[in-house]
Scaffold this active site. Structure first.
Site, mmCIF file in Angstrom:
data_model
loop_
_atom_site.group_PDB
_atom_site.id
_atom_site.type_symbol
_atom_site.label_atom_id
_atom_site.label_comp_id
_atom_site.label_asym_id
_atom_site.label_seq_id
_atom_site.Cartn_x
_atom_site.Cartn_y
_atom_site.Cartn_z
ATOM 1 N N PRO A 87 12.275 26.764 -26.796
ATOM 2 C CG PRO A 87 12.593 24.562 -27.506
ATOM 3 C CD PRO A 87 11.990 25.867 -27.917
ATOM 4 C CD GLU A 114 13.257 19.445 -36.052
ATOM 5 O OE1 GLU A 114 13.976 19.724 -35.069
ATOM 6 O OE2 GLU A 114 12.436 18.512 -36.044
ATOM 7 N NE ARG A 152 -3.267 36.191 -13.042
ATOM 8 C CZ ARG A 152 -2.776 36.269 -11.819
ATOM 9 N NH1 ARG A 152 -1.492 36.489 -11.645
ATOM 10 N NH2 ARG A 152 -3.539 36.120 -10.755
ATOM 11 C CG ASP A 167 -2.010 35.365 -7.525
ATOM 12 O OD1 ASP A 167 -2.766 34.671 -6.832
ATOM 13 O OD2 ASP A 167 -2.373 35.976 -8.543
#
Ligand code: SAM
Length: 244
Positions: A87, A114, A152, A167
């Protein structure tokens, strides 16, 4: 061929998502290759422990450095790029997916608990990637997201390359609305222009709808994208229509 090596302590999580549909076909066609490596098999201690309590105390466990160093050394190639899903990393987007699709070998390290011992980050990780500003229980789902979006972008993986080009995000704006049969469903009609057979008109309608959507839902994208003169005119037209 792009090779993915996944490093995880939960290899079974990957079997379903990577073995269906487009990703399965891409592997069958030899366009991508995915190897799932169990970090636990590199533990080399009595109970195959891959985690330990944090120095300095505090909640949670930390993934030990030795099994990860050994796992990376085992799969690493000269051109291999080690990505830690985290993150705290750079936010993943279409641009990054396109860039990664040009690589030969991506090693995706999935954290748990963690996270990993900081020495792993410093010594073996080349890049940290986050899939969004929220915290997941592990990096496995993030790795699957990255593999799916990167795969993709490789020519031949999608049935028609055109569908990736149209897209959302590919050209920096959102996709236009799509319709299929039936022509009328519960009083809901397909826009007339799509039935006209006039491809110029259809393209113009789609371009306008894509710009309108982007303006309404993600105006921030319009600050980044380079629009053609025609697109700028269309955008002004849309703004005027909205004001009236
Ligand atoms: N303590 C860590 C922190 O705050 O940065 C979070 C650890 S998280 C519970 C466990 C693992 O899940 C992370 O090491 C990472 O591999 C993965 N993870 C969690 N959120 C993620 C995200 N947004 N993007 C990518 N990976 C994520």
């Amino acid at each position: 061929m792009l090779k993915f090596d996944i490093l995880t302590i939960f290899p079974n999580m990957f079997t379903g998502p990577l073995n269906e549909s487009i990703l399965k076909r891409a592997q069958d066609k030899g366009l991508i290759n995915i190897d799932i490596n169990d970090i636990r098999s590199f533990a080399q201690n009595k109970h195959n422990n891959v985690d330990d309590s944090p120095y300095g105390g505090g909640a949670g466990m930390v993934m030990k450095p030795e099994p990860i160093f050994r796992a990376v050394e085992d799969v690493k190639s000269k051109e291999g790029k080690v990505i830690f899903l985290s993150p705290q990393g750079k936010t993943f987007d279409q641009k990054l997916a396109k860039e990664l699709a040009k690589e030969d070998h991506l090693i995706l390290l999935c954290g748990r608990y963690e996270g990993v011992d900081e020495r792993v980050r410093k010594e073996v990780v080349d890049e940290e990637i986050s899939i969004g500003d929220y915290v997941l229980t592990g990096g496995e789902l993030s790795a699957m997201v990255v593999i799916d979006a990167v795969a993709r972008m490789i020519p031949g993986v999608l049935g028609t390359h055109q569908s990736a080009i149209e897209d959302s995000f590919y050209h920096g704006i959102l996709d236009y609305p799509h319709y299929t049969r039936p022509r009328k469903y519960r009083d809901l009609e397909v826009p007339e222009v799509l039935l006209s057979g006039n491809h110029q008109k259809i393209d113009a309608w789609r371009k306008k709808e894509a710009l309108k959507r982007t303006l309404l839902r993600r105006p921030d994208l319009l600050d980044e994208v380079e629009l053609t003169i025609d697109e700028k005119e269309l955008l002004n037209e849309i703004k005027e229509e909205m004001e009236n």
